[in-house]
Design a protein around this motif. Structure first.
Motif, PDB file in Angstrom:
ATOM      1  N   SER A 104       3.626  -3.374   7.682  1.00 11.19           N
ATOM      2  CA  SER A 104       4.056  -2.918   8.999  1.00 11.19           C
ATOM      3  C   SER A 104       3.699  -3.948  10.048  1.00 11.19           C
ATOM      4  O   SER A 104       2.774  -4.739   9.888  1.00 11.19           O
ATOM      5  CB  SER A 104       3.429  -1.575   9.336  1.00 11.19           C
ATOM      6  N   SER A 152       7.962  -0.695  10.039  1.00 17.87           N
ATOM      7  CA  SER A 152       7.672  -0.956   8.629  1.00 17.87           C
ATOM      8  C   SER A 152       8.714  -1.925   8.093  1.00 17.87           C
ATOM      9  O   SER A 152       9.885  -1.847   8.459  1.00 17.87           O
ATOM     10  CB  SER A 152       7.717   0.330   7.816  1.00 17.87           C
ATOM     11  N   GLU A 206       5.716  -5.310   1.351  1.00 15.37           N
ATOM     12  CA  GLU A 206       5.847  -4.131   2.170  1.00 15.37           C
ATOM     13  C   GLU A 206       4.659  -4.077   3.110  1.00 15.37           C
ATOM     14  O   GLU A 206       3.540  -4.403   2.735  1.00 15.37           O
ATOM     15  CB  GLU A 206       5.878  -2.863   1.315  1.00 15.37           C
ATOM     16  N   HIS A 216       5.816   0.218  16.445  1.00 13.30           N
ATOM     17  CA  HIS A 216       5.369   0.058  15.072  1.00 13.30           C
ATOM     18  C   HIS A 216       6.578   0.069  14.142  1.00 13.30           C
ATOM     19  O   HIS A 216       7.365   1.011  14.171  1.00 13.30           O
ATOM     20  CB  HIS A 216       4.411   1.207  14.734  1.00 13.30           C
ATOM     21  N   ASP A 264       8.671   3.143  12.883  1.00 12.60           N
ATOM     22  CA  ASP A 264       7.756   4.255  12.594  1.00 12.60           C
ATOM     23  C   ASP A 264       7.334   4.944  13.876  1.00 12.60           C
ATOM     24  O   ASP A 264       7.120   6.140  13.902  1.00 12.60           O
ATOM     25  CB  ASP A 264       6.489   3.754  11.893  1.00 12.60           C
ATOM     26  N   THR A 315      10.246  -4.095   4.506  1.00  6.94           N
ATOM     27  CA  THR A 315      10.338  -4.313   3.066  1.00  6.94           C
ATOM     28  C   THR A 315      11.140  -5.588   2.876  1.00  6.94           C
ATOM     29  O   THR A 315      12.253  -5.707   3.393  1.00  6.94           O
ATOM     30  CB  THR A 315      11.044  -3.144   2.350  1.00  6.94           C
TER      31      THR A 315
END
Length: 107
Positions: free
Chosen positions: A104, A78, A102, A76, A72, A80
Motif C-alpha cells: 500500500s 493498495s 502487493e 491510501h 482504500d 498489486t
C-alpha cells in the motif's frame, strides 16, 4: 533500467507530484515503484506508475506485466504488481522468475 510508464485512470488536470517506494531490495539490485499523483478535493489520485530496477543489472532484466491500484481510503492506495525478472547469461534468458508485489501507498 526503467520499464514502461503505465497510465491510470484519473484526472490529470492540476499539479502532479511524485512518490516512490522500494518493492524489493537485494544485494545486487533493487526494484522500485514510482507513481505520479494529483490532488483532488479530499484525496490523492494516482495518474501514472513506473517500475525501475537499480544496481548491478548485468544478467537481469525486468518486464512489468500488470499494475493495479485500488483506493482504500482518502490518501491510501493498495497496489498489486505482476512482472517477470529475467536472468540472462551471455544475452540468453536462462531463467524467468515471476514476481508479484502487493502493498500500500500512503500519500
Amino acid at each position: 533500467m526503467t520499464g514502461r510508464i503505465l497510465p491510470f485512470n484519473g484526472p490529470q488536470n492540476g499539479q502532479t507530484r511524485s512518490a516512490s517506494t522500494v518493492l524489493e531490495n537485494t544485494v545486487p539490485f533493487s526494484i522500485n515503484l514510482h507513481t505520479s499523483y494529483c490532488d483532488s478535493a479530499d484525496h490523492k489520485i494516482p495518474v501514472a506508475g513506473n517500475i525501475s530496477v537499480n544496481g548491478f543489472l548485468s544478467g537481469f532484466s525486468w518486464e512489468t506485466n500488470r499494475m493495479r491500484m485500488v483506493p482504500d481510503a482518502a490518501m491510501h492506495w493498495s497496489y498489486t504488481i505482476d512482472g517477470t525478472l529475467n536472468w540472462k547469461l551471455m544475452g540468453f534468458t536462462v531463467y524467468r522468475e515471476e514476481k508479484r508485489f502487493e502493498g500500500s501507498l500512503n500519500y
